[in-house]
Motif scaffolding. Structure first.
Motif, short mmCIF file in Angstrom:
data_model
loop_
_atom_site.label_atom_id
_atom_site.label_comp_id
_atom_site.label_asym_id
_atom_site.label_seq_id
_atom_site.Cartn_x
_atom_site.Cartn_y
_atom_site.Cartn_z
N ALA A 34 3.56 4.48 -10.26
CA ALA A 34 2.56 3.51 -10.70
C ALA A 34 3.21 2.35 -11.45
O ALA A 34 2.77 1.19 -11.33
N ASP A 35 4.25 2.64 -12.21
CA ASP A 35 4.97 1.57 -12.93
C ASP A 35 5.75 0.68 -11.96
O ASP A 35 5.87 -0.53 -12.19
N VAL A 36 6.32 1.28 -10.91
CA VAL A 36 7.10 0.52 -9.94
C VAL A 36 6.20 -0.38 -9.10
O VAL A 36 6.58 -1.50 -8.74
N PHE A 37 4.99 0.10 -8.79
CA PHE A 37 4.04 -0.68 -8.00
C PHE A 37 2.78 -0.94 -8.83
O PHE A 37 1.73 -0.34 -8.60
N PRO A 38 2.87 -1.83 -9.81
CA PRO A 38 1.72 -2.09 -10.69
C PRO A 38 0.54 -2.70 -9.92
O PRO A 38 0.73 -3.51 -9.01
N SER B 96 0.87 -1.18 0.00
CA SER B 96 0.00 0.00 0.00
C SER B 96 0.90 1.23 0.00
O SER B 96 1.70 1.43 0.92
N VAL B 97 0.80 2.04 -1.05
CA VAL B 97 1.74 3.15 -1.26
C VAL B 97 0.98 4.48 -1.27
O VAL B 97 -0.05 4.62 -1.92
N MET B 98 1.54 5.43 -0.54
CA MET B 98 1.00 6.79 -0.55
C MET B 98 2.00 7.70 -1.26
O MET B 98 3.17 7.75 -0.89
N LEU B 99 1.56 8.41 -2.27
CA LEU B 99 2.40 9.35 -3.01
C LEU B 99 1.91 10.77 -2.74
O LEU B 99 0.74 11.08 -2.95
N VAL B 100 2.83 11.62 -2.27
CA VAL B 100 2.50 13.03 -2.03
C VAL B 100 3.33 13.87 -2.99
O VAL B 100 4.52 14.13 -2.75
N SER B 101 2.73 14.26 -4.10
CA SER B 101 3.45 15.02 -5.13
C SER B 101 2.44 15.60 -6.11
O SER B 101 1.40 15.00 -6.38
N GLU B 102 2.76 16.77 -6.64
CA GLU B 102 1.91 17.39 -7.65
C GLU B 102 2.36 17.03 -9.06
O GLU B 102 1.78 17.49 -10.04
N SER B 103 3.41 16.21 -9.19
CA SER B 103 3.98 15.89 -10.50
C SER B 103 3.32 14.66 -11.10
O SER B 103 3.33 13.57 -10.51
N ASP B 104 2.76 14.83 -12.30
CA ASP B 104 2.17 13.69 -13.01
C ASP B 104 3.25 12.70 -13.44
O ASP B 104 3.01 11.49 -13.47
N ALA B 105 4.45 13.20 -13.77
CA ALA B 105 5.55 12.33 -14.21
C ALA B 105 5.96 11.39 -13.08
O ALA B 105 6.17 10.19 -13.29
N LYS C 56 -1.46 -1.11 -4.20
CA LYS C 56 -2.45 -0.03 -4.21
C LYS C 56 -1.73 1.29 -3.98
O LYS C 56 -1.09 1.48 -2.94
N VAL C 57 -1.80 2.20 -4.95
CA VAL C 57 -1.14 3.50 -4.86
C VAL C 57 -2.20 4.58 -4.69
O VAL C 57 -3.11 4.71 -5.52
N SER C 58 -2.07 5.35 -3.62
CA SER C 58 -2.96 6.48 -3.38
C SER C 58 -2.17 7.77 -3.58
O SER C 58 -1.20 8.02 -2.84
N ALA C 59 -2.54 8.57 -4.56
CA ALA C 59 -1.80 9.80 -4.88
C ALA C 59 -2.49 11.01 -4.28
O ALA C 59 -3.72 11.16 -4.38
N LYS C 60 -1.69 11.87 -3.65
CA LYS C 60 -2.18 13.13 -3.10
C LYS C 60 -1.41 14.26 -3.77
O LYS C 60 -0.21 14.44 -3.53
N ALA C 61 -2.09 15.02 -4.64
CA ALA C 61 -1.44 16.10 -5.38
C ALA C 61 -1.34 17.34 -4.50
O ALA C 61 -1.98 18.37 -4.75
N THR C 62 -0.55 17.22 -3.46
CA THR C 62 -0.43 18.31 -2.50
C THR C 62 0.88 18.16 -1.73
O THR C 62 1.82 17.56 -2.24
N SER C 63 0.94 18.67 -0.51
CA SER C 63 2.13 18.56 0.34
C SER C 63 1.71 18.09 1.73
O SER C 63 0.53 18.11 2.07
N PHE C 64 2.69 17.66 2.53
CA PHE C 64 2.38 17.24 3.89
C PHE C 64 1.79 18.41 4.70
O PHE C 64 0.89 18.22 5.51
N GLN C 65 2.33 19.59 4.47
CA GLN C 65 1.85 20.75 5.21
C GLN C 65 0.38 21.02 4.91
O GLN C 65 -0.41 21.32 5.81
N ALA C 66 -0.02 20.88 3.64
CA ALA C 66 -1.40 21.12 3.25
C ALA C 66 -2.35 20.05 3.78
O ALA C 66 -3.54 20.30 3.98
N LEU C 67 -1.81 18.85 4.02
CA LEU C 67 -2.66 17.77 4.54
C LEU C 67 -3.05 17.98 6.00
O LEU C 67 -4.01 17.37 6.49
N ASN C 68 -2.28 18.82 6.69
CA ASN C 68 -2.55 19.15 8.08
C ASN C 68 -2.69 17.90 8.95
O ASN C 68 -1.89 16.99 8.86
#
Length: 408
Positions: A27-31, A12-21, A37-49
């Motif tokens: 996603a390729d590394v963890f198919p 179970s992978v959490m990605l915190v980044s605004e970069s689509d690349a 399961k990859v959960s992407a958050k297009a933000t930052s840790f600070q914004a997640l509060n």
């Protein structure tokens, strides 16, 4: 050096980044078809509060983009790391030209690895695989049950250049055992190699590893090391040995402290079956904790008069810390002879022990091993030197019982 990537499944992978690349690379590394399961958050840790901690705790791996110059963002990450347990792997992605100082700061707050934003899929797979493999050994020892401590085996030398680092690296690799080892065929042992020869240590050269700066950071920090940080700076060799490389910069021998040595061994003895310690050719206050815990000492020497006399002195000094310390003299670059020459018999009298361990002089194999960064026990196991080193590993560990953890 290739790393196995077969362990990048069912995560179970959490990605915190605004970069689509970056999202595509992860996603390729963890198919998904390998039960990831990859959960992407297009933000930052600070914004997640306040949600950041719970989100991170719910995942095995957290990969996040960060600007180390942004103090508020670094603090937000540190707040999450201070609350999460050691079960979650944190990987930071940042600019390619990141300074060593900034990278160390991220490692200090608990980040497991710091990687460049330009990293490709194969490089990310290799880095993650190494860290995940290292985490697999971070559990109570199977050897002797949950109440067993790993065995500490220091490798000392009667003089510089006698070949102690060769012995340390090969002994550590041979102790892993598993298939191909005549004395342990069923299961592999967990082995750590600590290069404490701070100024001239080169065990990493024998294993084709580069200093990652972790040991120097450990020495310079005033904070007590924890299991999380120690896991992050150990480098896993393909043969299964986890290595703490000596610092690449020249550091004073006195920069190590007895309390730091105690802390390191406290953590590692609960994770590993064997801890092999390559020692400097010097008498220092901080080596005493090593000998107090040692279950065996391998003292590498030759049979010349100066070396034998120095070996005798070292044995006496080391036994001041541990009177019952078993000492195995390893005679390097000499062959054992059926009829002992007079100087060998005299050496045995001085050392008060029979010289049982002899490593033949095989300069071709030894040189190729160093040049290629492959231990002799792996590159030329059937050579006379390879067989002697493997036999030494069997002898050093024979008849040594697991050390029980005292209940308080």
């Amino acid at each position: 050096m290739e790393n196995s990537v077969s362990n990048l499944k069912s995560h179970s992978v959490m990605l915190v980044s605004e970069s689509d690349a970056i999202a595509r690379v992860v996603a390729d590394v963890f198919p998904a078809d390998e039960d990831n399961k990859v959960s992407a958050k297009a933000t930052s840790f600070q914004a997640l509060n306040g949600a950041a901690f719970q989100l991170a705790s719910d995942h095995d791996v957290v990969i996040f983009e960060i600007d180390p110059v942004d103090a508020d963002e670094v603090q937000a990450v540190e707040d999450v790391l201070s609350c999460c347990d050691d079960g979650t792997l944190f990987i930071a992605l940042t600019q390619n030209d990141l300074s060593i100082t900034k990278a160390r700061e991220l490692r200090r707050i608990g980040v497991d690895d710091v990687l460049p934003l330009s990293i490709d899929g194969e490089e990310l797979k290799a880095a993650l695989s190494e860290k995940i493999n290292a985490r697999k050994v971070a559990h109570p020892l199977a050897l002797g049950g949950a109440n067993a401590l790993g065995k500490v085996i220091p490798i000392a030398k009667s003089r510089g250049g006698v070949g102690a680092s060769t012995v340390a690296a090969n002994l550590a690799c041979a102790l892993v055992g598993g298939r191909g080892s005549f004395f342990r065929k069923s299961a592999k042992s967990r082995v750590a190699l600590l290069d404490f020869d701070l100024q001239f240590g080169n065990s990493n050269v024998f294993l084709d590893l580069e200093d990652n700066g972790g040991f120097l950071q450990l020495i310079e920090s005033d904070e007590k090391p924890d299991d999380h940080f120690l896991s992050s700076i150990l480098q896993q060799h393909t043969l299964g040995v986890d290595v703490l490389c000596a610092p690449a910069p020249m550091v004073p021998l006195q920069s190590m402290r007895p309390d730091l040595v105690e802390d390191i061994l406290d953590l590692l003895q609960r994770r590993y079956d064997y801890i092999v310690v390559d020692l400097p050719c010097a008498i220092l206050e901080w080596v005493e904790p090593i000998f107090k815990r040692a279950t065996q000492l391998a003292l590498v020497s030759d049979t010349t008069v100066p070396c034998v006399r120095q070996a005798r002195r070292l044995i006496d000094i080391y036994r001041e810390a541990n009177m019952a310390l078993p000492v195995e003299i390893v005679v390097n670059r000499e062959r054992n002879k059926l009829i002992r020459p007079s100087h060998v018999r005299e050496a045995e009298k001085v050392l008060e022990t029979k010289l049982k361990h002899w490593l033949p002089d095989n300069p071709k194999v030894a040189r190729n091993s160093v040049d290629l960064g492959r231990p002799v026990v792996e590159m030329k196991p059937q050579s006379d030197l390879g067989k002697a080193l493997t036999k030494l590993a069997a002898a050093v560990t024979a008849d040594v019982q697991p050390v029980a953890i005292k209940k308080t």
